[in-house]
Design a protein around this motif. Structure first.
Motif, mmCIF file in Angstrom:
data_model
loop_
_atom_site.group_PDB
_atom_site.id
_atom_site.type_symbol
_atom_site.label_atom_id
_atom_site.label_comp_id
_atom_site.label_asym_id
_atom_site.label_seq_id
_atom_site.Cartn_x
_atom_site.Cartn_y
_atom_site.Cartn_z
ATOM 1 N N LEU A 17 2.350 -4.128 -7.174
ATOM 2 C CA LEU A 17 1.168 -3.798 -7.125
ATOM 3 C C LEU A 17 0.619 -3.026 -6.016
ATOM 4 O O LEU A 17 1.032 -2.878 -5.142
ATOM 5 N N ILE A 18 -0.045 -1.944 -6.489
ATOM 6 C CA ILE A 18 -0.451 -0.875 -5.343
ATOM 7 C C ILE A 18 -1.882 -1.194 -4.880
ATOM 8 O O ILE A 18 -2.953 -1.134 -5.531
ATOM 9 N N GLY A 19 -1.829 -1.557 -3.543
ATOM 10 C CA GLY A 19 -3.040 -2.068 -2.988
ATOM 11 C C GLY A 19 -3.028 -2.488 -1.545
ATOM 12 O O GLY A 19 -1.942 -2.666 -1.158
ATOM 13 N N ASP A 20 -4.048 -2.712 -0.886
ATOM 14 C CA ASP A 20 -4.075 -3.188 0.510
ATOM 15 C C ASP A 20 -4.236 -4.549 0.470
ATOM 16 O O ASP A 20 -5.266 -5.120 0.189
ATOM 17 N N ALA A 21 -3.248 -5.468 0.866
ATOM 18 C CA ALA A 21 -3.153 -6.953 0.770
ATOM 19 C C ALA A 21 -4.285 -7.575 1.350
ATOM 20 O O ALA A 21 -4.952 -8.648 1.182
ATOM 21 N N ASN A 22 -4.895 -6.994 2.483
ATOM 22 C CA ASN A 22 -6.059 -7.511 3.218
ATOM 23 C C ASN A 22 -7.303 -7.377 2.249
ATOM 24 O O ASN A 22 -8.340 -7.914 2.739
ATOM 25 N N ASN B 247 3.748 -10.178 0.290
ATOM 26 C CA ASN B 247 2.279 -10.200 0.349
ATOM 27 C C ASN B 247 1.729 -10.646 -0.856
ATOM 28 O O ASN B 247 0.509 -10.858 -1.226
ATOM 29 N N THR B 248 2.667 -11.304 -1.752
ATOM 30 C CA THR B 248 2.001 -12.481 -2.573
ATOM 31 C C THR B 248 2.470 -13.880 -2.274
ATOM 32 O O THR B 248 3.749 -14.069 -1.983
ATOM 33 N N ASN C 247 0.888 -1.149 0.251
ATOM 34 C CA ASN C 247 0.040 0.033 0.030
ATOM 35 C C ASN C 247 0.903 1.272 -0.027
ATOM 36 O O ASN C 247 0.979 1.871 0.955
ATOM 37 N N TYR C 248 1.474 1.688 -1.066
ATOM 38 C CA TYR C 248 2.554 2.643 -1.183
ATOM 39 C C TYR C 248 1.561 3.876 -0.878
ATOM 40 O O TYR C 248 0.404 4.093 -1.383
ATOM 41 N N ALA C 249 2.218 4.917 -0.185
ATOM 42 C CA ALA C 249 2.027 6.259 -0.001
ATOM 43 C C ALA C 249 1.531 7.200 -1.161
ATOM 44 O O ALA C 249 0.635 7.708 -1.181
ATOM 45 N N CYS C 250 2.332 6.915 -2.192
ATOM 46 C CA CYS C 250 2.062 7.461 -3.450
ATOM 47 C C CYS C 250 2.618 6.767 -4.525
ATOM 48 O O CYS C 250 3.406 5.738 -4.613
ATOM 49 N N GLU C 251 2.075 7.099 -5.900
ATOM 50 C CA GLU C 251 2.762 6.592 -6.962
ATOM 51 C C GLU C 251 4.173 6.551 -7.416
ATOM 52 O O GLU C 251 4.888 5.442 -7.440
ATOM 53 N N ASP C 252 4.846 7.565 -7.076
ATOM 54 C CA ASP C 252 6.234 7.611 -7.131
ATOM 55 C C ASP C 252 7.058 6.770 -6.326
ATOM 56 O O ASP C 252 7.914 6.345 -6.701
#
Ligand code: NAD
Length: 359
Positions: free
Chosen positions: A86-91, A120-121, A50-55
């Protein structure tokens, strides 16, 4: 981070490609970075965070992909370096469709990039990826859990380091302080004990892992986490998180060798690689000594045979000796020498492509 110029960064570090993908059905948002494919297809796991921002996500992906180029090259594999984040919350995001969507994007790269599990995968997530692409490794029932193989590679790496430093690789003559008794540290302690290590200490912050070690190996003595650096041992064995060796911890070390499974052990490669050299502590470069899991999974691309994979993992011993001697000859620190070693292989193999051979 607002002014991160992707193309400038790509140019500076010679990346080949960044791919962005978004799947509207599952909300899959990801980035694949391909650093260098001179030696073969780019291989690197898929990290979900869950990255804080895309950069932050792009930069993490780019750095990890570059690290894979050096790791594969130094391991003697015919692989390049790549990574997916992948940008996202693993839960929240993980479903069959989510990973099948990922598989379709991986397939669209037509073999330039091969994926695997990462933070997380899991291998079971990769089973869904496999339904949509041929370009995924590290599956259940194939090469299996990489950790024992990573630990095995580190065991050979410790022997090479002892040989170089003391001209005696007999484990029974030495003492060890192992930081982290998770997946890799646990197996590495076992290998050290099987080789009759004179004394093994360990530290941990996870109570379950402490209890497991105390139950299975009561002779392995526990040290508090903040005291592990100053343990009076021959070898410091980092098997926990990255960035553990820095301005504060390096001066505390009594060990004459640092060799373990952790990634990015040095907080700053150049500053702390040099600091260890100045203290006459032999450092086994992380991406060389911890490549056992990668070498193992690489064999899945052929027909997997455990004994052949293990023989390849044993070669970490010779590679480290070569790298240590490059460091001495060129009067550079060992992490720098490992990069020279990896770059030399890429450049030399690249030159072979100058003349046309029909196959
Ligand atoms: P893991 O999470 O199973 O084990 C790490 C252990 O370190 C955990 O038990 C954790 O509680 C402990 N730990 C964390 N901080 C600590 C601290 N300050 N003091 C003491 N213990 C601490 O992870 P792993 O798979 O064993 O990986 C360990 C390192 O090796 C990581 O840096 C990883 O990137 C690297 N690595 C692992 C593999 C592999 O095959 N698993 C391959 C290459 C590199």
């Amino acid at each position: 981070m607002g002014n991160f110029d992707h193309f400038k960064y790509m140019e500076k570090h010679r990346y080949e490609q960044i791919v962005y993908f978004y799947d509207k059905t599952t909300g899959l948002k990801g980035i694949t970075a391909i650093h260098n494919t001179t030696l073969g297809p780019a291989l690197g796991g898929t990290r979900l965070w869950n990255y804080a921002c895309e950069d932050d996500a792009v930069l993490d992906c780019l750095r990890l992909a570059r690290g894979m180029t050096y790791k594969a090259a130094a391991a003697g594999l015919n692989l390049g370096g790549g990574k997916t984040v992948l940008i996202g919350d693993a839960n929240k995001v993980k479903t069959e469709a989510y990973f099948r969507a990922l598989g379709r994007y991986v397939q669209s790269l037509n073999g330039r990039y091969i994926t695997a599990e990462d933070i997380n995968t899991s291998t079971s997530d990769m089973d869904f990826v496999k339904m949509e692409t041929d370009y995924v490794v590290g599956l259940e029932g194939k090469s299996g859990n990489p950790s024992p193989m990573t630990a095995l590679g580190a065991f050979y790496g410790i022997k090479a380091s002892l040989k170089y430093k003391f001209d005696d690789e007999n484990i029974s003559n030495y003492s060890f302080a192992v930081q982290g008794a998770g997946q890799t540290g646990y197996y590495l302690v076992k290998y050290l004990l099987e080789a009759n290590a004179r004394k093994v200490y360990f530290t941990e912050i996870n109570d379950k892992h402490i209890a497991r070690m105390k139950k299975e190996h009561p002779e392995v003595e526990f040290i508090e986490p903040d005291k592990i650096f100053e343990a009076d041992v021959d070898v410091f064995v980092p098997c926990a998180l990255g960035g553990m060796l820095d301005d504060v911890t390096i001066p505390k070390l009594k060990a004459k060798v640092v060799a373990g499974t952790a990634n990015n052990i040095l907080f700053d490669d150049d500053t702390h690689g040099k600091m260890l050299k100045d203290r006459d502590i032999l450092y086994a470069p992380d991406f060389v000594i911890n490549a056992g899991g990668l070498i193992n999974v690489y064999h899945e691309l052929k027909s997997y045979d455990k004994d052949t994979a293990k023989r390849d993992i044993q070669r970490i011993y010779d590679r480290l000796l070569e790298i240590f001697s490059i460091a001495d000859q060129e009067d550079i620190h060992t992490q720098q020498a490992a990069k020279v070693f990896a770059k030399n292989r890429i450049e030399t193999i690249n030159r072979l492509h100058d003349n046309y051979i029909k196959r």
